[in-house]
Each structure stands twice: as structure tokens, then as C-alpha cells.
Write a protein that holds these residues in place. Sequence first.
Motif, PDB file in Angstrom:
ATOM      1  N   HIS A  47     -66.153  24.458  94.711  1.00 30.67           N
ATOM      2  CA  HIS A  47     -65.846  24.860  96.079  1.00 30.67           C
ATOM      3  C   HIS A  47     -64.390  24.604  96.439  1.00 30.67           C
ATOM      4  O   HIS A  47     -63.898  25.135  97.434  1.00 30.67           O
ATOM      5  N   MET A  48     -63.711  23.833  95.633  1.00 32.49           N
ATOM      6  CA  MET A  48     -62.282  23.617  95.820  1.00 32.49           C
ATOM      7  C   MET A  48     -61.486  24.469  94.837  1.00 32.49           C
ATOM      8  O   MET A  48     -60.485  25.092  95.198  1.00 32.49           O
ATOM      9  N   LEU A  49     -61.940  24.498  93.586  1.00 34.85           N
ATOM     10  CA  LEU A  49     -61.192  25.174  92.533  1.00 34.85           C
ATOM     11  C   LEU A  49     -61.185  26.692  92.677  1.00 34.85           C
ATOM     12  O   LEU A  49     -60.131  27.319  92.504  1.00 34.85           O
ATOM     13  N   GLN A  50     -62.321  27.269  92.963  1.00 35.89           N
ATOM     14  CA  GLN A  50     -62.391  28.731  93.003  1.00 35.89           C
ATOM     15  C   GLN A  50     -61.397  29.325  94.004  1.00 35.89           C
ATOM     16  O   GLN A  50     -60.610  30.194  93.641  1.00 35.89           O
ATOM     17  N   PRO A  51     -61.383  28.882  95.263  1.00 30.20           N
ATOM     18  CA  PRO A  51     -60.418  29.501  96.180  1.00 30.20           C
ATOM     19  C   PRO A  51     -58.961  29.187  95.831  1.00 30.20           C
ATOM     20  O   PRO A  51     -58.086  30.044  95.989  1.00 30.20           O
ATOM     21  N   ILE A  52     -58.699  27.995  95.332  1.00 30.75           N
ATOM     22  CA  ILE A  52     -57.307  27.635  95.002  1.00 30.75           C
ATOM     23  C   ILE A  52     -56.817  28.432  93.802  1.00 30.75           C
ATOM     24  O   ILE A  52     -55.707  28.981  93.815  1.00 30.75           O
ATOM     25  N   VAL A  53     -57.623  28.533  92.742  1.00 30.95           N
ATOM     26  CA  VAL A  53     -57.203  29.284  91.548  1.00 30.95           C
ATOM     27  C   VAL A  53     -57.097  30.773  91.861  1.00 30.95           C
ATOM     28  O   VAL A  53     -56.156  31.443  91.408  1.00 30.95           O
ATOM     29  N   GLU A  54     -58.014  31.312  92.649  1.00 29.38           N
ATOM     30  CA  GLU A  54     -57.905  32.719  93.048  1.00 29.38           C
ATOM     31  C   GLU A  54     -56.607  32.961  93.788  1.00 29.38           C
ATOM     32  O   GLU A  54     -55.888  33.922  93.515  1.00 29.38           O
ATOM     33  N   ARG A  55     -56.288  32.086  94.732  1.00 32.17           N
ATOM     34  CA  ARG A  55     -55.050  32.251  95.505  1.00 32.17           C
ATOM     35  C   ARG A  55     -53.836  32.106  94.600  1.00 32.17           C
ATOM     36  O   ARG A  55     -52.847  32.812  94.762  1.00 32.17           O
ATOM     37  N   MET A  56     -53.897  31.190  93.643  1.00 32.95           N
ATOM     38  CA  MET A  56     -52.794  31.028  92.697  1.00 32.95           C
ATOM     39  C   MET A  56     -52.519  32.347  91.978  1.00 32.95           C
ATOM     40  O   MET A  56     -51.376  32.791  91.893  1.00 32.95           O
ATOM     41  N   ILE A  57     -53.563  32.960  91.489  1.00 33.45           N
ATOM     42  CA  ILE A  57     -53.394  34.161  90.683  1.00 33.45           C
ATOM     43  C   ILE A  57     -52.995  35.356  91.539  1.00 33.45           C
ATOM     44  O   ILE A  57     -52.073  36.085  91.189  1.00 33.45           O
ATOM     45  N   VAL A  58     -53.625  35.539  92.692  1.00 28.94           N
ATOM     46  CA  VAL A  58     -53.282  36.706  93.512  1.00 28.94           C
ATOM     47  C   VAL A  58     -51.942  36.530  94.222  1.00 28.94           C
ATOM     48  O   VAL A  58     -51.396  37.497  94.736  1.00 28.94           O
ATOM     49  N   SER A  59     -51.379  35.332  94.204  1.00 25.93           N
ATOM     50  CA  SER A  59     -50.072  35.132  94.827  1.00 25.93           C
ATOM     51  C   SER A  59     -48.963  35.865  94.066  1.00 25.93           C
ATOM     52  O   SER A  59     -47.911  36.134  94.612  1.00 25.93           O
TER      53      SER A  59
END
Length: 191
Positions: free
Chosen positions: A8-20
Amino acid sequence: EDAKYDRHMLQPIVERMIVSWLEFPANVDVMDQVKLGSLSQATARDQLRHVINQYRMFDLFILCLDQDDRSDKAVADQIADIEDGMRDHLDERNRPDDAFFAVVARREIEAWVLVGCKKSGDWTYTEIRNEPQVKERYFEPYAKERGVHEGQFGGRKPLGEEAARNYRTIRQECEELQNLEAKIRHWWTDR
């Protein structure tokens, strides 16, 4: 290590990292079918090979671990060893264009979330990142202060989503995420 809470912490952070920096949305999935409840289970070569073999449809694997009380050198050595071993395994499986990266959150993954959320109290980012018991000392009181501690997963889902919206701040303060992002960008551009 513990997908039940960390997802619940990793999924949104890693997604945002990549789509940034990527020009299209990334599909990030946190694997939770194979239980990896401890550091030794999460880093066991046979277990990691099993995950790669089971999830053939994925191009990129990221193993996220907590540093806890291990030294920076021990962590760096472990990351290099794991990544080399899993790249060799991908090559053996005729998947040379796929990648496996490991990242160790300085102290705990909850520190990334706290860095990405609105500051609370008198703590600083440096204090959070140096505290071996960041969950107990900072995260749990912060979740309580924000009124999300009684929800599922102790506030990790809403605070993880909030932190992801502030990914630039997390990236700026967390060198390990800068390094992971650089590895992923390099891998992507070389494909």
C-alpha cells in the motif's frame, strides 16, 4: 518483505516514480502470492528465482527491503549480489532484456511515506531516515495524528497515496530511490 502492508506504500510510490519520466502509465503490481515475511525469505535465491519463473509476463522486477539496523556497506553488498544473481538467472531463462533491481529503504519503507507526507511535529527528514524504529517512533504516531491509524493496514494506504503525489520530495530526500530510478531509466533506454 511483507507485501500485506508494504504494497500500500510501494505501489503508488513506484508507479509515480516511473510515470514521472515515462510517457505512458506503468502497470505496477506488488507480488503477494508468495509470502516473503522475513529478510532471509525475501532474499533467498531459490525464492527469487521462483518468483521470476512464475511471473514470466513481467519485464521488470524490483525487490524492496527495509534496512533496519544493517550497515550501509552490508546493504550495498547485498543489493549488488542479489541483482547480479538474478540477472544471471534471467539470462539463463533467455530473458536478457528483462531486469531485476533491488532497493533497500533507509531504515524502513514507512520513512519514504513520511518524507512524502506533510511534515508533522518537530521531526526532520534526517531524524526519520536515521531512526531504526521509524514505524514505532514516527509512522504510527503520525497515522494516529492524521486519523488514519484505525483503518486497514494502519494508515499505510492513504498515507502511501498521499506520499506518492509528492514523489519529487521523496526522491530529493531519499538517495536509494534516486539510484533505483536511475537504474530503471538506464535499463529502459537501453531496451
